[in-house]
Design an enzyme around this catalytic site. Structure first.
Site, PDB file in Angstrom:
ATOM      1  NE  ARG A 117      -1.777   1.081   4.004  1.00  0.00           N
ATOM      2  CZ  ARG A 117      -2.512   1.281   5.103  1.00  0.00           C
ATOM      3  NH1 ARG A 117      -2.662   0.317   5.985  1.00  0.00           N
ATOM      4  NH2 ARG A 117      -3.074   2.454   5.322  1.00  0.00           N
ATOM      5  CG  ASN A 155      -6.303   5.518   4.787  1.00  0.00           C
ATOM      6  OD1 ASN A 155      -7.184   5.786   5.600  1.00  0.00           O
ATOM      7  ND2 ASN A 155      -5.420   4.555   4.989  1.00  0.00           N
ATOM      8  CD  GLU A 156      -3.350   4.822   8.406  1.00  0.00           C
ATOM      9  OE1 GLU A 156      -3.903   4.598   9.487  1.00  0.00           O
ATOM     10  OE2 GLU A 156      -2.654   3.975   7.818  1.00  0.00           O
ATOM     11  CD  GLU A 308      -8.096   3.623   9.900  1.00  0.00           C
ATOM     12  OE1 GLU A 308      -7.272   2.821  10.414  1.00  0.00           O
ATOM     13  OE2 GLU A 308      -8.067   3.954   8.712  1.00  0.00           O
ATOM     14  CD  GLU A 356      -4.976  -3.668   7.899  1.00  0.00           C
ATOM     15  OE1 GLU A 356      -4.458  -2.945   8.762  1.00  0.00           O
ATOM     16  OE2 GLU A 356      -5.766  -3.259   7.036  1.00  0.00           O
ATOM     17  CG  PHE A 358      -6.071 -13.422  11.626  1.00  0.00           C
ATOM     18  CD1 PHE A 358      -7.094 -14.256  12.057  1.00  0.00           C
ATOM     19  CD2 PHE A 358      -5.168 -13.901  10.693  1.00  0.00           C
ATOM     20  CE1 PHE A 358      -7.191 -15.566  11.569  1.00  0.00           C
ATOM     21  CE2 PHE A 358      -5.251 -15.192  10.212  1.00  0.00           C
ATOM     22  CZ  PHE A 358      -6.271 -16.038  10.637  1.00  0.00           C
ATOM     23  CG  HIS A 359      -7.129  -4.890  12.074  1.00  0.00           C
ATOM     24  ND1 HIS A 359      -8.228  -4.321  12.681  1.00  0.00           N
ATOM     25  CD2 HIS A 359      -6.133  -3.979  12.191  1.00  0.00           C
ATOM     26  CE1 HIS A 359      -7.907  -3.118  13.140  1.00  0.00           C
ATOM     27  NE2 HIS A 359      -6.635  -2.886  12.850  1.00  0.00           N
TER      28      HIS A 359
END
EC number: 3.2.1.23
Length: 667
Positions: A117, A155-156, A308, A356, A358-359
């Site tokens: 990303r 984003n970020e 978030e 992600e 398992f986020h």
């Protein structure tokens, strides 16, 4: 107060509650279930489209908006508002494969490829033009959609590139800053090691240092990258705003993120917004979270957006602990207590695949019977009880400096007496005693107005600009108290040592000079004796302090500097300055700071509460949070009122069970 955000709060009727929603990752048959469960959980806002560029533009110039039309219509019919994102944080593969020049070049010269990303060069003209195009197409289609409540740009923001586009843009940035090469050479002190430039084309981003490299060049490159990323945001923001001017526009900041100067960014947005993931497995992580929350509130001096957080565990650390029952609720109220007007999560529904998978999510893989979903739904349906708090301001008597130039100067330029400074840990070590003693704290930068505060704490500001020096002197002269820690005021904005004698910027302020810095040897400690006869242990750093107008507060009794001052105090105008020339053990630092805070006349939010209880105020609303999962607490409150969460009348005290929360509207 920002009018767009005021209208946003009015639309939602209080706090925003929800999170990132990625319907493009799911079959449309799931969407209806999502909306029904959102309503059950009290969701009133979802962020849509953050990573959807490939779904919205699957090939160059081919736009497929039908699925997004259906999603926004479905959400609107259910009374759920949308924070619509421009998807430019994740460019589609056709862009990077067809035009590799949009990919960032890393510091070692290698290209950062597709498949992660943030795989874009923020200085690439091609990337910027495609990003603005997709933003424009989204805005032209959805600006009047009744579900739209907010714009979320990218984003970020974070990628740094060292390639040819960055080099060209860096030279343009340097020309604006310095105008001519003579000024650049002077600022970068290029006479050292024969680095003088004779043509602008010779100037390039700093490569991986094989030994060491020019510290001013590295510092300017950090400033440039922050500005380059900001230009990307502004370009998309302006594209969106052309279609409608009353919708708030923002992007999400990150916890202690070094590559973007959020003081410079915040004025260009309608609100500061934060993504934060405190580690549930690390004791005391709530203190670092509070510091970040106070920073977000301070950036614009008004309420902010928690964009978030995790409903439970994350997936990026070596061990990803869950948030035990009650912790998610407690952390959410903590953000609100420090000025947040939202509780938003990443993400709504847990993803089946990808990094992600398992986020945690508001809706876990195990479905709506899961503990996490039940806690999320309980919180979402409880927040309307405190709707009146949304928009309420905060105030503080205590200010702590947190500035990106100070951070960059201390950490990214090397060549210091020691090169293992951790700026955020240093700031947190000064913040923690104030937090645990229940003082409200604002964060300030070099350009902040200091006049509203009683005391200013300056942790390790190695680099300071002339304007800040003048402001601190004026603040102290007018009666303010200043506490300055070691290795501060040493260099100017070009990373050049101020003359004469350390600390050049603050010599008059602290009433002393330093002839030598003494970083400690491994394991070395020093005893410090204070004027009242008490002693403490210090380590890591010493300074050979020579008082001129200052008086001595503490003296080394051991080590090579035995008999020399470790702490001093200097009167400056109507105020005073305390200078700490070593790293004191935490208890001694606490006592030194709190003594100065009390002497300055600052008042805590509550008196006598244990340090594991947090107290914060937003106007007349008092928040009390018990961070202990084993100990109850009784907290004396400053007046009668009513607990908005229980409806119970409050007279003079509140009983908090472990992990308990009270929101008292004071009469």
């Amino acid at each position: 107060m920002n009018a767009r955000m005021a209208a946003f709060r009015e639309r939602l009727g209080g706090f925003a509650f929800g999170g990132d929603y990625n319907p493009e990752q799911w079959d449309p048959a799931v969407w209806k279930e999502d909306v029904e469960l959102m309503r059950r959980a009290g969701v009133n806002l979802v962020t849509v489209g953050v990573f959807a560029w490939a779904s919205l533009e699957p090939s160059p110039g081919e736009f497929t908006f039908g699925w997004l039309d259906d999603v926004l219509d479905l959400l609107h019919a259910a009374g759920i508002s949308v924070d619509l994102a421009t998807p430019t944080t994740a460019p589609p593969v056709w862009l990077s494969h067809g035009h590799p020049d949009v990919l960032p070049v890393m510091e070692d010269g290698e290209t950062f490829g597709f498949g992660n990303r943030l795989h874009f060069d923020p200085t690439s003209p091609r990337y910027r033009s495609h990003a603005v195009r997709i933003a424009d197409r989204l805005a032209s289609r959805y600006s009047q959609h009744p579900a739209l409540a907010m714009w979320h740009i990218s984003n970020e923001y974070g990628p740094t590139s060292y390639g040819p586009h960055a080099a060209a843009a860096f030279r343009v940035w340097l020309r604006r800053r310095y105008a001519d090469l003579d000024a650049l050479n002077d600022a970068w002190y290029t006479r050292f090691w024969g680095q003088r430039y004779t043509d602008w084309e010779q100037v390039a981003p700093p490569e991986v240092p094989r030994s060491w490299s020019n510290p001013a060049r590295r510092l300017d490159f950090k400033r440039f990258i922050s500005d380059a990323l900001l230009e990307c945001f502004i370009a998309e923001r302006d594209a969106v705003r052309r279609y409608r001017d009353d919708i708030p526009i923002l992007t999400n900041f990150m916890r202690f993120y070094r590559h973007a100067d959020y003081w410079r960014w915040a004025p260009h947005e309608d609100a500061a917004a934060l993504d934060i993931y405190p580690d549930p497995g690390r004791p005391g992580s709530h203190v670092s979270a509070a510091l970040n929350f106070d920073l977000m509130r301070s950036l614009r001096g008004e309420p902010w957006v928690l964009m978030e957080q995790a409903a439970s565990a994350v997936s990026q650390w070596k061990v990803n602990n869950v948030k035990r029952p009650g912790r998610m609720r407690l952390g959410s109220y903590q953000a609100i207590a420090h000025g947040a007007d939202s509780v938003l999560f990443f993400q709504w529904r847990a993803g089946r695949g990808g990094h992600e998978r398992f986020h945690s999510a508001m809706l876990p893989h195990s479905g709506p019977a899961a503990r996490t979903f039940l806690e999320v739904a309980a919180l979402g349906n409880e927040l309307p009880l405190i709707a009146a708090v949304a928009g309420a301001p905060s105030s503080a008597d205590v200010a702590v400096l947190f500035d990106w130039d100070a951070w960059w100067g201390l950490e990214v330029t090397h060549g210091l007496p020691r090169n293992d400074f951790d700026y955020t840990a240093i700031v947190e070590s000064a913040y923690r005693p104030l937090f645990e003693a229940h003082y409200a704290v604002d964060l300030v930068s070099f350009g902040s107005d200091l006049s509203r505060y009683r005391i200013l704490v300056v942790p390790n500001a190695y680099l300071v600009d002339d304007g800040f020096v003048a402001a601190v002197e004026e603040f102290a002269a007018a009666g303010g108290t200043v506490v300055v820690s070691f290795f501060s005021g040493v260099v100017d904005v070009n990373n050049q040592v101020r003359q004469p004698a350390y600390p050049g910027a603050f010599r008059r302020l602290i009433g002393a000079y330093i002839d030598e810095y003494w970083p400690a040897r491994e394991g070395e400690t020093f005893e410090v004796e204070f004027a009242d006869g008490t002693t403490a242990i210090a380590d890591w750093w010493q300074e050979s302090l020579h008082p001129e107008t200052a008086t001595v507060l503490g003296t080394y009794t051991t080590g090579d500097l035995a008999g020399r001052p470790a702490l001093i105090r200097n009167d400056h105008g109507s105020g005073c300055v305390v200078y700490i020339g070593t790293r004191l053990e935490p208890a001694a630092l606490r006592d030194t700071l709190l003594s100065a805070v009390r002497a300055a006349g600052a008042a805590p939010v509550v008196e006598g509460a244990p340090p594991y209880v947090e107290a914060a105020r937003r106007d007349r609303y008092l928040f009390l949070l018990n961070h202990s999962d084993a100990r109850a607490a009784t907290v004396t409150v400053p007046g009668p009122g009513r607990d908005l969460l229980t409806g119970a009348a409050v007279t003079d005290a509140v009983d908090l069970p472990p992990l308990g929360v009270a929101v008292v509207e004071l009469s």
